[in-house]
Write a protein that holds these residues in place. Structure first.
Motif, PDB file in Angstrom:
ATOM      1  N   ILE A 258       0.631  -1.263  -0.033  1.00 37.89           N
ATOM      2  CA  ILE A 258      -0.059  -0.111  -0.005  1.00 37.89           C
ATOM      3  C   ILE A 258       0.730   1.038   0.025  1.00 37.89           C
ATOM      4  O   ILE A 258       0.530   2.234  -0.711  1.00 37.89           O
ATOM      5  N   GLU A 259       1.998   1.034   0.816  1.00 39.37           N
ATOM      6  CA  GLU A 259       2.902   2.413   0.850  1.00 39.37           C
ATOM      7  C   GLU A 259       3.366   2.757  -0.719  1.00 39.37           C
ATOM      8  O   GLU A 259       3.709   3.686  -1.063  1.00 39.37           O
ATOM      9  N   GLN A 260       3.742   1.536  -1.412  1.00 36.53           N
ATOM     10  CA  GLN A 260       4.285   1.687  -2.720  1.00 36.53           C
ATOM     11  C   GLN A 260       3.399   2.197  -3.693  1.00 36.53           C
ATOM     12  O   GLN A 260       3.840   2.975  -4.632  1.00 36.53           O
ATOM     13  N   GLY A 261       1.960   2.269  -3.375  1.00 33.63           N
ATOM     14  CA  GLY A 261       1.145   3.180  -4.003  1.00 33.63           C
ATOM     15  C   GLY A 261       1.132   4.696  -3.825  1.00 33.63           C
ATOM     16  O   GLY A 261       0.384   5.245  -4.895  1.00 33.63           O
ATOM     17  N   GLY A 262       1.843   5.010  -3.155  1.00 35.77           N
ATOM     18  CA  GLY A 262       1.878   6.376  -2.925  1.00 35.77           C
ATOM     19  C   GLY A 262       0.411   7.172  -2.423  1.00 35.77           C
ATOM     20  O   GLY A 262      -0.220   6.396  -1.935  1.00 35.77           O
ATOM     21  N   ILE A 263       0.399   8.520  -2.666  1.00 34.85           N
ATOM     22  CA  ILE A 263      -0.833   9.307  -2.484  1.00 34.85           C
ATOM     23  C   ILE A 263      -1.865   8.643  -2.976  1.00 34.85           C
ATOM     24  O   ILE A 263      -2.988   8.738  -2.308  1.00 34.85           O
ATOM     25  N   MET A 358     -10.626   4.547 -12.051  1.00 37.72           N
ATOM     26  CA  MET A 358     -10.123   5.756 -12.711  1.00 37.72           C
ATOM     27  C   MET A 358      -8.960   6.543 -11.887  1.00 37.72           C
ATOM     28  O   MET A 358      -7.779   6.809 -12.442  1.00 37.72           O
ATOM     29  N   LEU A 359      -8.898   6.525 -10.613  1.00 38.10           N
ATOM     30  CA  LEU A 359      -7.697   6.887  -9.898  1.00 38.10           C
ATOM     31  C   LEU A 359      -6.697   5.973  -9.942  1.00 38.10           C
ATOM     32  O   LEU A 359      -5.352   6.258  -9.971  1.00 38.10           O
ATOM     33  N   GLY A 360      -6.916   4.681  -9.853  1.00 37.40           N
ATOM     34  CA  GLY A 360      -5.872   3.417 -10.192  1.00 37.40           C
ATOM     35  C   GLY A 360      -5.118   3.895 -11.544  1.00 37.40           C
ATOM     36  O   GLY A 360      -3.991   3.747 -11.752  1.00 37.40           O
ATOM     37  N   LEU A 361      -5.903   4.138 -12.647  1.00 37.66           N
ATOM     38  CA  LEU A 361      -5.171   4.569 -13.806  1.00 37.66           C
ATOM     39  C   LEU A 361      -4.441   5.800 -13.845  1.00 37.66           C
ATOM     40  O   LEU A 361      -3.254   6.027 -14.412  1.00 37.66           O
ATOM     41  N   LEU A 362      -4.988   6.757 -13.030  1.00 34.81           N
ATOM     42  CA  LEU A 362      -4.156   7.961 -12.822  1.00 34.81           C
ATOM     43  C   LEU A 362      -2.723   7.555 -12.010  1.00 34.81           C
ATOM     44  O   LEU A 362      -1.724   8.035 -12.467  1.00 34.81           O
ATOM     45  N   GLY A 363      -2.763   6.782 -11.054  1.00 35.49           N
ATOM     46  CA  GLY A 363      -1.441   6.172 -10.399  1.00 35.49           C
ATOM     47  C   GLY A 363      -1.069   5.622 -11.470  1.00 35.49           C
ATOM     48  O   GLY A 363       0.532   5.621 -11.366  1.00 35.49           O
ATOM     49  N   THR A 364      -1.148   4.663 -12.519  1.00 33.52           N
ATOM     50  CA  THR A 364      -0.586   4.165 -13.222  1.00 33.52           C
ATOM     51  C   THR A 364       0.086   4.817 -14.313  1.00 33.52           C
ATOM     52  O   THR A 364       1.431   4.978 -14.641  1.00 33.52           O
ATOM     53  N   VAL A 365      -0.413   6.001 -14.717  1.00 26.56           N
ATOM     54  CA  VAL A 365       0.039   6.908 -15.496  1.00 26.56           C
ATOM     55  C   VAL A 365       1.268   7.975 -14.813  1.00 26.56           C
ATOM     56  O   VAL A 365       2.489   8.069 -15.296  1.00 26.56           O
ATOM     57  N   THR A 366       0.910   8.147 -13.676  1.00 26.02           N
ATOM     58  CA  THR A 366       2.028   8.986 -12.922  1.00 26.02           C
ATOM     59  C   THR A 366       3.165   7.985 -12.353  1.00 26.02           C
ATOM     60  O   THR A 366       4.176   8.624 -12.525  1.00 26.02           O
ATOM     61  N   GLY A 367       2.960   6.716 -12.494  1.00 29.92           N
ATOM     62  CA  GLY A 367       4.084   5.895 -11.965  1.00 29.92           C
ATOM     63  C   GLY A 367       5.022   5.645 -13.273  1.00 29.92           C
ATOM     64  O   GLY A 367       6.312   5.830 -13.127  1.00 29.92           O
ATOM     65  N   LEU A 394       1.891  -0.195 -10.878  1.00 23.66           N
ATOM     66  CA  LEU A 394       0.860  -1.359 -10.941  1.00 23.66           C
ATOM     67  C   LEU A 394       0.117  -1.211  -9.620  1.00 23.66           C
ATOM     68  O   LEU A 394      -1.030  -1.865  -9.629  1.00 23.66           O
ATOM     69  N   ILE A 395       0.557  -1.088  -8.546  1.00 21.98           N
ATOM     70  CA  ILE A 395       0.122  -1.131  -7.097  1.00 21.98           C
ATOM     71  C   ILE A 395      -1.386  -0.445  -7.265  1.00 21.98           C
ATOM     72  O   ILE A 395      -2.550  -0.761  -6.768  1.00 21.98           O
ATOM     73  N   THR A 396      -1.252   0.798  -7.809  1.00 25.57           N
ATOM     74  CA  THR A 396      -2.356   1.706  -8.039  1.00 25.57           C
ATOM     75  C   THR A 396      -3.668   1.045  -8.708  1.00 25.57           C
ATOM     76  O   THR A 396      -4.610   1.141  -8.356  1.00 25.57           O
ATOM     77  N   THR A 397      -3.291   0.398  -9.806  1.00 24.83           N
ATOM     78  CA  THR A 397      -4.207  -0.253 -10.696  1.00 24.83           C
ATOM     79  C   THR A 397      -4.853  -1.251  -9.949  1.00 24.83           C
ATOM     80  O   THR A 397      -6.162  -1.598  -9.872  1.00 24.83           O
TER      81      THR A 397
END
Length: 459
Positions: A258-263, A358-367, A394-397
């Motif tokens: 979860i920590e790897q997923g960031g904010i 959608m937030l997971g996709l946002l985290g993927t793009v950010t990563g 990957l984690i946010t997705t």
């Protein structure tokens, strides 16, 4: 006066004419003396040169005689060297013929000793077998054919290694704790695979002959407190001699993932918790409403205002509309009001279920953006440099999908409960309208009969 001057002039002239003759005579004497001295020195030097020449000739003759003697000795030594070379070659042929297959045996023995040494260095069987280690090392480093005692010693080392590998025994070894303190500790040795204390598996350093604890233990580790006399219990054994146990420390925990997923990952987890809380609250409310409606269905003649069905029945009882259409509209209005109350929070849960992926996709793009920036700065030679951005991608997705699925299930459950309650209310409302319509129809039919009866009475 004039005579005196003439006399003086004549005297001076006579003196001047006599001076050169005296000077020439003195120079001639000096030259004669120098020549005599030089001739004497030359004769002396010639004598010295003759003595030196005679001495050098004697030394030359001596050196020539010595050179002749050395040449004779060199010829003798060359003949001796060639003879020794031939003798050595003959001896080597004789040794090769004499040893026969012993040379191959030496190679096989050395290779076998290397195999034993490698096995002892990789596993924990070397504990307590220091003499075998020294024997095997001596055979490997030897330049000659091993003796019979060494061959028997290698065989016994093989036998002891096999015996130790098949037993579970307790041994005392040096142990290094987390504070860096070294102490002697009794542990359980499970064959050639593992060491264990009361907390789990130990990592054995064969070079330093010390043991340390693994930072992460498997689910069912081997413990030194286990009773191995009655049989070996079900345990997890690392067949790679510690490689897999070391990799356990690299496997992140749930909190680390979860920590790897960031904010972004934390926001997704927050949305999931909010959606679940809303779903749980609304589910409890709807279940309570459904229970009250079930009780109200058993007592429709005595409606209460603590449930939607009772409130709809009260609207029917209090309605004084002259027509059925007006009553139907009043009941429809009441049902719509109750439906609005029943569907509170359901749309919010649905919205959260849609936002999470959608937030997971946002985290993927950010990563991935972070990963490409890292590649731009440091290149792609070391994959560990890019691991942070890829992990976040990957984690946010995964978190977005994990959050969306339970929220969709909660939304479906709440929608089903709300729809079931609404159907009951609508069904009862339709029944009330039908009941009012039947009563009106009966009154219409009763009025003509009453009018005909009164006319007959008048007649």
């Amino acid at each position: 006066m004039k005579h005196y001057l003439a006399i003086m002039t004549l005297s001076v002239a006579m003196l001047l004419s006599a001076a050169p003759s005296y000077a020439n005579q003195s120079l001639l004497n000096q030259t004669t003396q120098a020549k005599a001295a030089e001739q004497k020195a030359n004769k002396q030097r010639e004598g010295e040169f003759a003595a030196t020449e005679a001495k050098l000739k004697r030394e030359l003759k001596a050196l020539q005689a010595k050179r002749t003697q050395l040449n004779k000795e060199i010829e003798t030594l060359s003949d001796t060297f060639q003879s020794n070379e031939q003798t050595l070659a003959d001896k080597e042929k004789q040794l090769t013929l004499a040893t026969g297959s012993l040379g191959e045996i030496f190679g096989v023995v050395r290779q076998a000793a290397k195999d034993v040494q490698m096995e002892q260095q990789r596993s924990v069987v070397s504990i307590g077998l220091e003499s075998d280690l020294a024997l095997v090392s001596g055979i490997i480093d030897a330049k000659s054919i091993p003796a019979k005692d060494e061959l028997y010693g290698l065989w016994r080392a093989y036998a002891r290694q096999i015996q130790v590998s098949s037993q579970a025994t307790r041994v005392t070894i040096p142990y290094v704790n987390q504070a860096g303190e070294i102490s002697q500790k009794q542990v359980l040795r499970m064959g050639a695979f593992a060491l264990a204390d009361e907390n789990g598996y130990l990592a054995w350093d064969a070079a330093k002959q010390m043991a340390t604890s693994y930072s992460v233990q498997p689910e069912h580790p081997l413990l030194s407190s286990m009773d191995i006399s009655s049989g070996t219990p079900m345990i997890a054994v690392d067949a790679t001699r510690g490689a897999l146990l070391e990799q356990l420390a690299n496997n992140p925990t749930l909190l680390q993932r979860i920590e790897q997923g960031g904010i972004v990952g934390k926001i997704i987890i927050g949305l999931l918790l909010i959606g679940l809380l809303i779903g749980l609250y609304r589910a409890l409310v709807l279940i309570s409403i459904k229970s009250k409606i079930s009780k109200q269905l058993k007592h429709t003649d005595n409606p209460t205002s603590n449930n939607p069905l009772g409130r709809v029945i009260l609207v029917h009882q209090e309605d004084k509309s002259p027509t059925i259409e007006a009553l139907e509209l009043r009941l429809l209005e009441a049902v719509m009001d109750e439906q609005e109350n029943l569907e509170k929070g359901i749309s919010t849960v649905k919205l959260l279920a849609a936002i999470a992926p959608m937030l997971g996709l946002l985290g993927t793009v950010t990563g991935m953006i972070d990963t490409f920036q890292t590649i731009t700065q440091f290149g792609n030679a070391d994959p560990r440099i890019m691991a942070g951005g890829i992990s976040m991608a990957l984690i946010t997705t995964v978190l977005g999908l994990i959050a969306a699925m339970p929220l969709l299930l909660v939304h479906n459950m709440l929608s089903s409960l709300s729809e079931g309650i609404r159907n009951i209310i609508e069904k009862q409302g339709v029944g009330l309208v039908a009941q009012r319509a039947e009563q009106a129809q009966q009154r219409k039919l009763a009025q003509p009969d009453a009018q005909g009866a009164s006319q007959e009475v008048r007649a």
